[in-house]
Design an enzyme around this catalytic site. Structure first.
Site, PDB file in Angstrom:
ATOM      1  N   CYS A 169       0.796  -1.129   0.046  1.00 37.79           N
ATOM      2  CA  CYS A 169      -0.008  -0.084   0.024  1.00 37.79           C
ATOM      3  C   CYS A 169       0.859   1.343  -0.019  1.00 37.79           C
ATOM      4  O   CYS A 169       0.636   2.159  -0.744  1.00 37.79           O
ATOM      5  CB  CYS A 169      -1.056  -0.102   1.165  1.00 37.79           C
ATOM      6  SG  CYS A 169      -0.303  -0.020   2.860  1.00 37.79           S
ATOM      7  N   HIS A 220      -5.738   1.032  -3.980  1.00 37.19           N
ATOM      8  CA  HIS A 220      -4.910   0.562  -2.816  1.00 37.19           C
ATOM      9  C   HIS A 220      -4.582  -0.780  -3.230  1.00 37.19           C
ATOM     10  O   HIS A 220      -4.883  -1.411  -4.185  1.00 37.19           O
ATOM     11  CB  HIS A 220      -5.555   0.705  -1.533  1.00 37.19           C
ATOM     12  CG  HIS A 220      -6.773  -0.235  -1.273  1.00 37.19           C
ATOM     13  ND1 HIS A 220      -6.848  -1.000   0.094  1.00 37.19           N
ATOM     14  CD2 HIS A 220      -7.822  -0.768  -2.081  1.00 37.19           C
ATOM     15  CE1 HIS A 220      -7.690  -1.914  -0.322  1.00 37.19           C
ATOM     16  NE2 HIS A 220      -8.272  -1.463  -1.478  1.00 37.19           N
ATOM     17  N   HIS A 245      -2.440   0.880   7.001  1.00 38.89           N
ATOM     18  CA  HIS A 245      -2.955   0.503   5.509  1.00 38.89           C
ATOM     19  C   HIS A 245      -3.148   2.019   4.844  1.00 38.89           C
ATOM     20  O   HIS A 245      -3.509   3.051   5.897  1.00 38.89           O
ATOM     21  CB  HIS A 245      -4.040  -0.281   5.695  1.00 38.89           C
ATOM     22  CG  HIS A 245      -4.418  -0.589   4.431  1.00 38.89           C
ATOM     23  ND1 HIS A 245      -3.654  -1.270   3.260  1.00 38.89           N
ATOM     24  CD2 HIS A 245      -5.477  -0.277   3.266  1.00 38.89           C
ATOM     25  CE1 HIS A 245      -3.937  -1.308   2.096  1.00 38.89           C
ATOM     26  NE2 HIS A 245      -5.302  -0.850   2.094  1.00 38.89           N
TER      27      HIS A 245
END
Length: 162
Positions: free
Chosen positions: A72, A133, A121
């Site tokens: 990510c 993502h 994240h």
């Protein structure tokens, strides 16, 4: 020593006044960003988002910084790097390094959204309630709708490029 009620009230007033000044200073500093810097940031954000779109379908790889496989923060950093903005490597480092913080409702195209308590994240906001993502092992880079799950787990956003 215990403060008298009047002294405690004065301390609370002073504290709220300081908070108000800090908030006002933050909004003034945001207002001080020149129109040319805002235009340059928007152009970079558009470029970063276009690059992220091109990565849809690439494999997730822990520690991946592309091309071809990403995690990510690698995807976010790689997209912004292509736009001319160097970001640190990890989600926490990126959040700390980018000084322009953004709210959930204030997010615009190109902003980096962070999730979970440890900001473990992140994704790139692409507008209209979506982000791109690199989700997790065994999955591929994708565009997702920012639904209630993401809103519940939202823990900040930043606007790189200033």
């Amino acid at each position: 020593m215990v403060a008298a009620p009047a002294e405690a009230a004065n301390a609370r007033t002073a504290s709220s006044t300081t908070s108000a000044r800090t908030a006002a200073a933050a909004s003034v500093s945001a207002a001080r960003i020149s129109a040319s810097r805002k235009a340059r940031q928007k152009k970079r954000a558009d470029y970063a988002v276009k690059y992220a779109y091109k990565q849809i379908g690439d494999r997730y790889r822990y520690g991946g910084t592309g091309p071809g496989s990403w995690d990510c923060s690698g995807l976010a950093g790689g997209s912004w790097r292509k736009a001319g903005v160097k970001l640190p490597r990890t989600t926490q480092q990126i959040y700390r390094a980018v000084k322009y913080k953004v709210s959930w409702k204030g997010a615009v195209k190109g902003d980096l959204l962070f999730f979970y308590g440890g900001r473990s994240h992140m994704g790139i906001y692409v507008g209209k309630g979506y982000m791109i993502h690199a989700p997790s092992s065994g999955k591929r880079v994708k565009k997702v709708k920012l639904n209630g799950y993401y809103k519940r787990n939202f823990h900040g956003a930043v606007r790189p490029g200033y």
